[in-house]
Design an enzyme around this catalytic site. Sequence first.
Site, short mmCIF file in Angstrom:
data_model
loop_
_atom_site.label_atom_id
_atom_site.label_comp_id
_atom_site.label_asym_id
_atom_site.label_seq_id
_atom_site.Cartn_x
_atom_site.Cartn_y
_atom_site.Cartn_z
CB SER A 199 18.16 -30.17 -4.96
OG SER A 199 17.72 -30.73 -4.23
CE1 TYR B 14 15.78 -25.82 -2.44
CE2 TYR B 14 15.23 -28.08 -2.67
CZ TYR B 14 16.08 -27.11 -2.52
OH TYR B 14 17.55 -27.14 -2.65
#
Length: 303
Positions: free
Chosen positions: A140, A153
């Site tokens: 990501s 995250y």
Amino acid sequence: MVQDRSDGRVAVVTGAARGVGEATARRLARRGLRLALLGRELESLRQVAAGLPTEACCIEVDVTDEAALNGAARSVQARLGPASVVVANAGIAAAGPFAASEPALFNRVIDVNLIGSANTARAFLPQLLRTRGYYLQIASTAAFGSAPLMSAYCASKAGVESFAQALRTELQPEGVDVGIAYLHWTGTDMIGGLDDHPVLRALRTHQPGPARRVHSPDQVADWLMHGINKRATSIYAPPWLRLVQPLRPVLPLIVSRVARRSLAALPVAELHSTTGVLGAGGRADWEAQRPAPLAPPTTPPQC
């Protein structure tokens, strides 16, 4: 390179019950690969498999359970044959202030996203070595510059990037290629209600116009499939993200400054009220852990 015709090869996709995993599985099947769909929601996996044009098997498995994942890998090989493509897509996210987050939830995000990816690679590596295959790690842009309120995250995605980079160098002499996919805002249920969620809204508000655009899972899967065809070392979704790579040394400072400005106007109570796991997939995983049952001896999962 993955061919357009059916050649009997096998692809494994974790987190295949929905979103990017589901869309990528569909594109792999259209290229003629047989699919092993892995995830926590068996009925959803079966629904995905029912719509595929090639043979598929579904295995309900937790990627943090190394023994179960090894059993799943054995089942895939017995049922479909050795994997030529493995897409490590399983992941969850949690939002909110670190101090207000449940320690167990923080740990679970790290376990699923980072440890689960390592478990996936370890379980299927013997098959990839046999087929001289391709391992794709879904990462990501959270690895580019860590955003506040998404600490678990961001840490996990930075971790999987480093893991995949190390793995790439180790496996290249063995004929196995390792790719990293950098996904930006993608319209999965993980960011459902994006503009209504104060954390996600704050993180997105002050980004430049192109960076605020949300791309559909189908569009992202198209970009991923193009990279899989080329056995690419890096896949950017959207492609313009490759232009950001040279700026990475200064991105943490930029992200921090922008985030401080965008979060300053948010009431503390609003931030705390939305702390927790994001998306239906993440909730399904998190609820399966509470309370965490003692794991009795089980037989390996079967396709």
